[in-house]
Write a protein that holds these residues in place. Structure first.
Motif, PDB file in Angstrom:
ATOM      1  N   SER A   6       0.754  -1.248   0.029  1.00 43.07           N
ATOM      2  CA  SER A   6      -0.094  -0.101  -0.058  1.00 43.07           C
ATOM      3  C   SER A   6       0.952   1.097  -0.003  1.00 43.07           C
ATOM      4  O   SER A   6       2.033   1.176   0.565  1.00 43.07           O
ATOM      5  N   TYR A   7       0.364   2.247  -0.638  1.00 45.27           N
ATOM      6  CA  TYR A   7       0.887   3.368  -0.662  1.00 45.27           C
ATOM      7  C   TYR A   7       0.179   4.673  -0.240  1.00 45.27           C
ATOM      8  O   TYR A   7      -0.955   4.830  -0.854  1.00 45.27           O
ATOM      9  N   LYS A   8       0.605   5.420   0.645  1.00 44.20           N
ATOM     10  CA  LYS A   8      -0.131   6.609   1.112  1.00 44.20           C
ATOM     11  C   LYS A   8       0.071   7.908   0.612  1.00 44.20           C
ATOM     12  O   LYS A   8       1.548   8.163   0.467  1.00 44.20           O
ATOM     13  N   THR A   9      -0.636   8.933   0.369  1.00 47.37           N
ATOM     14  CA  THR A   9      -0.344  10.073  -0.325  1.00 47.37           C
ATOM     15  C   THR A   9      -1.516  10.928   0.286  1.00 47.37           C
ATOM     16  O   THR A   9      -2.326  10.560   0.547  1.00 47.37           O
ATOM     17  N   GLN A  14      -3.790   4.924  -1.289  1.00 44.58           N
ATOM     18  CA  GLN A  14      -4.741   5.266  -0.319  1.00 44.58           C
ATOM     19  C   GLN A  14      -4.274   6.985  -0.120  1.00 44.58           C
ATOM     20  O   GLN A  14      -3.300   7.362   0.318  1.00 44.58           O
ATOM     21  N   SER A  15      -5.467   7.477  -0.504  1.00 39.35           N
ATOM     22  CA  SER A  15      -5.091   9.188  -0.428  1.00 39.35           C
ATOM     23  C   SER A  15      -6.052   9.648   0.561  1.00 39.35           C
ATOM     24  O   SER A  15      -7.185   9.461   0.845  1.00 39.35           O
ATOM     25  N   TYR A  16      -5.395  10.449   1.358  1.00 38.50           N
ATOM     26  CA  TYR A  16      -5.880  11.305   2.610  1.00 38.50           C
ATOM     27  C   TYR A  16      -5.812  12.776   2.610  1.00 38.50           C
ATOM     28  O   TYR A  16      -4.809  13.187   2.107  1.00 38.50           O
ATOM     29  N   PHE A  30      -3.253  12.178   6.401  1.00 36.08           N
ATOM     30  CA  PHE A  30      -1.832  11.679   5.862  1.00 36.08           C
ATOM     31  C   PHE A  30      -0.770  11.507   6.780  1.00 36.08           C
ATOM     32  O   PHE A  30      -0.176  10.620   6.919  1.00 36.08           O
ATOM     33  N   ASP A  68      -0.542   9.717   9.785  1.00 36.69           N
ATOM     34  CA  ASP A  68      -0.207   8.350   9.913  1.00 36.69           C
ATOM     35  C   ASP A  68       1.148   8.127   9.526  1.00 36.69           C
ATOM     36  O   ASP A  68       1.704   7.007   9.825  1.00 36.69           O
ATOM     37  N   PHE A  91       2.078   3.024   7.853  1.00 36.43           N
ATOM     38  CA  PHE A  91       2.068   3.028   6.237  1.00 36.43           C
ATOM     39  C   PHE A  91       3.308   1.828   5.765  1.00 36.43           C
ATOM     40  O   PHE A  91       3.651   1.291   6.663  1.00 36.43           O
ATOM     41  N   TYR A 149       5.219   5.646   1.184  1.00 34.03           N
ATOM     42  CA  TYR A 149       4.475   7.009   1.218  1.00 34.03           C
ATOM     43  C   TYR A 149       5.404   7.685   0.102  1.00 34.03           C
ATOM     44  O   TYR A 149       6.790   7.257   0.115  1.00 34.03           O
TER      45      TYR A 149
END
Lengths: 489, 303
Positions: free
Chosen positions: A336-339, A366-368, A373, A376, A382, A385
């Motif tokens: 998973s990749y958060k941005t 996963q966009s926040y 973001f 997290d 995460f 990211y």
């Protein structure tokens, strides 16, 4: 006619001698965010810091190579634990016409050390005592620090005003090249250049398309960064607009959670690094407005490692590394990749997703919203990211980003990287004079690069689009080029 | 009336409580925003204590409610200014925009909705229906820039954004008013169509009055009851800050202030703005109830 001639002469004299009587020319600078506070010490957001740098002067200035030079004061290093400050030979004056004194410098320094909201309190925590005489300020440190001078890049305001947080934050009084005139309803501010009396009005417009339209129509004269890159091409095509750019220090990276059982495997991180075609992203998404990066410090920085080998785009190598762990396109690795919700960052995420899919990694984006973001990331929730480091000027950043003592919330070692060797190198480098510390900083960068704590992505260019031809952005993205441009008129 | 005011007080207390606890649940820490990541644990705790964030949530809530009752909404964490001052600075701009947008809605929706109902199934009705459909379908974030392209760039008649002159308000007001006008036109048209076929309308016509007299004297006031309710809700929405329109046109109202406060985790400012919005809604609803009772006395009797 006899009567009129002396009157005309006097009027002419007044106009020549008193430039402030001439109707001031106003330049409009459209910015994306209003400054939160114009307080010299307590402001912490980028917009405030950039505008404050025009209003206030620091105790110690940093030159083009980020080395300390005289600001309001000259500094003398007696040994690594004792420094003294004397007022610089050039007389400086606040906008309320009071001369800058050592007491103002001392008060500003103390506020930066002790105020509970001061972002510099940690940086200055090594100060043991400050003693002010008529001629100088003597500073004693708790432990040796050869690079203490650069930590005195702290804005100075009049001593009496420093006690009034709210007043100073709203009606700043500094000794910088610009004087604060007013704050508009949208939170933007108007400043006047001391020498030319030319005014600059910072107007806030969050929408990048509207900022561009304002520039095209002439409602704004200057824009800096924060635009979709295809818009720069549009602006470059307009004969009335000059687009100037310079390689920047803003460093973007793809971060890993080194505490994650999958990502702590070197092969996985290397496979990801080889699978990402940074060149194509820079070419197509940034329209060439970025330079590929190999290390956190930008090329040209005195401590930057100039010869680190790049992780070249090599999907075959990536596939091979993944195959050794049993992953392939048919049996993909799920990550998973958060941005954030920023549309441009989401476009970059989509490209990462596509490029990683080619080698057998399924990336879930996963966009926040920004606060969630960033919360997290700091909490370690995460796998991958991407973020940027902005305004890096000192190699002290290595402690802050890579030292095991800097795990959030006590630092920005967001990837939870722990290496006794790097910790030791950082500590040793900090205790050495500038030149002697250089080999150690290079070793740190080599080790970090080998361990692939981040995939270094690019250094984004600083870009200014304007209706005047005399603006050249600086590498850190500050607005200080305005001082020179306005001074020429 | 006293009972109505008391009811609204409890609503307000409920809003304060809900907003307070919801804000506290939002991820993100204002201390991070203020100090950055370089601060030590001790610095963070010191700041947390100075902001009162170290106390339990119940303690914070009770002191917040007591302060609000005394008119103190606290200090903005990031701007370090009283929340009331910040809101007071932004409210006039919000009122200006809301009132002009509302005037556009009323000035267009009542004649157009009435015209459409009177010309039922004719060209005028179809045109009004298409207008209403477009107004409801086109989002503000698209309409705003399109109006700018047309009137600011192509014709160069109006400024793009800001709030320096009276011309600056025209495009944001039209953008806001367009969709609301469309909704009001549809509501008035359908309400009138229903009323025009009622028995009592036939009776009114049978009394020998002119059609226009019957229409304006009997049909429109009755059709206005649901429209007025709708308009009051729309006015509430306008006064609570048209976030997208304010952002697109850089209009310095409380909507854009709220966005900034949320992004920066400025809890007191978020709570203060939401509280003011709730008060505005409550006042508007109260005024609407009074107006409805004035238009149709049966409503007051029933309530």
């Amino acid at each position: 006619m006899r009567l009129q001639q002396p009157i005309l002469k006097y009027l002419w004299l007044i106009l020549i001698c008193c430039p402030t009587l001439v109707v001031a020319k106003t330049t409009t600078f459209a910015i994306s965010n209003a400054p939160n506070s114009l307080h010299p010490i307590l402001a912490s957001d980028a917009s405030s810091e950039r505008i404050n740098a025009l209003i206030y002067q620091p105790i110690i200035e940093l030159d083009g190579n980020d080395r300390p030079i005289s600001g309001l004061a000259d500094i003398t290093q007696h040994d690594a634990q004792h420094y003294s400050l004397v007022l610089s030979s050039m007389q400086h004056r606040f906008s309320n016409n009071a001369d800058v004194s050592l007491l103002d410098i001392e008060a500003s320094l103390n506020l930066a050390r002790h105020h509970p909201r001061s972002p510099q309190a940690q940086t200055l925590s090594n100060i043991a005592s400050i003693e002010t005489t008529e001629q100088s300020i003597l500073i004693s440190l708790k432990k040796p620090d050869y690079r203490f001078a650069e930590k005195l890049h702290i804005s100075v305001a009049p001593k009496d005003m420093l006690l009034e947080d709210e007043t100073l934050a709203q009606r700043p009084i500094g000794s910088g090249a610009f004087i604060w005139i007013t704050t508009q309803g949208d939170g933007g501010v108007t400043l006047r250049h001391r020498r030319s009396a030319e005014e600059i009005r910072f107007v806030v417009n969050k929408d990048p398309t509207m900022r561009v339209l304002k520039l095209l129509k002439g409602e704004a004269s200057i824009l800096q960064n924060d635009l979709p890159h295809e818009m720069y091409r549009l602006l470059k095509d307009d004969p009335n607009i000059q687009v100037a750019q310079t390689p920047g220090t803003t460093f973007s990276y793809l971060g890993f959670n080194m505490a994650d059982p999958i990502l702590k495997q070197d092969e996985i991180r290397q496979a990801i690094a080889y699978a990402i075609n940074r060149q194509d992203i820079v070419k197509h998404l940034f329209q060439g407005n970025a330079k590929l990066a190999n290390t956190l410090l930008a090329p040209g920085h005195w401590a930057a490692h100039p010869d680190l080998p790049a992780y070249e785009y090599s999907p075959d190598k990536a596939k091979h590394l993944l195959a050794t762990l049993g992953f392939s396109k048919d049996n993909p690795l799920e990550l998973s990749y958060k941005t954030s919700t920023d549309p441009f960052r989401l476009r970059i995420a989509a490209v990462f997703q596509q490029q990683l899919r080619e080698v057998g990694i399924h990336l879930k984006i996963q966009s926040y919203e920004w606060g969630s973001f960033f919360g997290d990331i700091k909490a370690g929730r995460f796998q991958l990211y991407s973020l940027s480091w902005v305004g890096i000027r000192s190699p002290d950043v290595f402690r802050y980003v890579y030292h095991s003592d800097s795990l959030p919330p006590s630092g920005a070692n967001r990837g939870r990287y722990v290496s006794a060797e790097v910790d030791q190198l950082i500590e040793q480098a900090e205790e050495l004079p500038l030149e002697k510390s250089l080999p150690l900083y290079r070793k740190i960068q080599e080790k970090i690069h080998r361990d692939l704590v981040y995939v270094p992505l690019w250094h984004e260019d600083q870009i200014v689009a304007s209706r005047r031809g005399d603006l050249k952005p600086n590498k850190h993205g500050s607005y200080q080029y305005l001082e020179q441009a306005f001074g020429q008129h | 009336m006293l009972r109505a005011l008391l009811d609204r007080f409890w609503v307000l207390l409920g809003v304060i409580t809900l907003v307070f606890f919801l804000t506290a649940l939002v991820p993100g820490d204002p201390v991070d925003v203020m100090l950055g990541e370089r601060a030590t644990g001790a610095d963070r705790e010191a700041l947390r204590a100075s902001l009162g964030l170290d106390k339990s949530i119940v303690e914070r809530w009770s002191s917040y409610v007591i302060n609000v009752m005394q008119g103190d909404l606290g200090n903005s964490l990031l701007k370090q200014r009283p929340v009331t001052d910040l809101i007071q600075e932004r409210l006039p701009a919000t009122f200006q925009l809301a009132i002009l947008s509302f005037a556009i809605v009323v000035a267009i929706a009542i004649p157009l909705g009435s015209y459409a109902a009177r010309k039922h199934q004719q060209l005028g009705d179809h045109a009004a229906t298409v207008f209403a459909l477009l107004g409801q379908s086109i989002p503000n974030f698209w309409l705003g820039p399109m109006l700018v392209l047309l009137f600011s760039i192509y014709f160069a008649w109006l400024p793009i954004s800001g709030n320096e002159t009276w011309q600056h308000i025209i495009l944001p007001a039209v953008t806001l008013g367009f969709s609301m006008t469309a909704i009001a036109v549809r509501m008035l048209r359908s309400s009138l169509l229903e009323i025009l076929h009622q028995d009592w309308m036939r009776t009114a016509r049978a009394k020998g009055g002119a059609e226009s007299q019957v229409f304006w004297r009997h049909a429109v006031p009755n059709a206005m009851i649901p429209v007025l309710t709708l308009l009051s809700l729309q006015l509430g929405a306008l006064l609570s800050g048209a976030v997208i329109t304010e952002v697109v046109f850089s209009w310095p109202g409380i909507g854009s202030l709220l966005i900034d406060a949320i992004q920066q985790r400025d809890y007191p400012l978020i709570q203060g703005i939401v509280l003011v919005i709730a008060v505005l809604y409550i006042v508007i609803n109260l005024v609407t109830d009074v107006l409805l009772g004035w238009i149709d006395p049966r409503i007051e009797t029933q309530s």
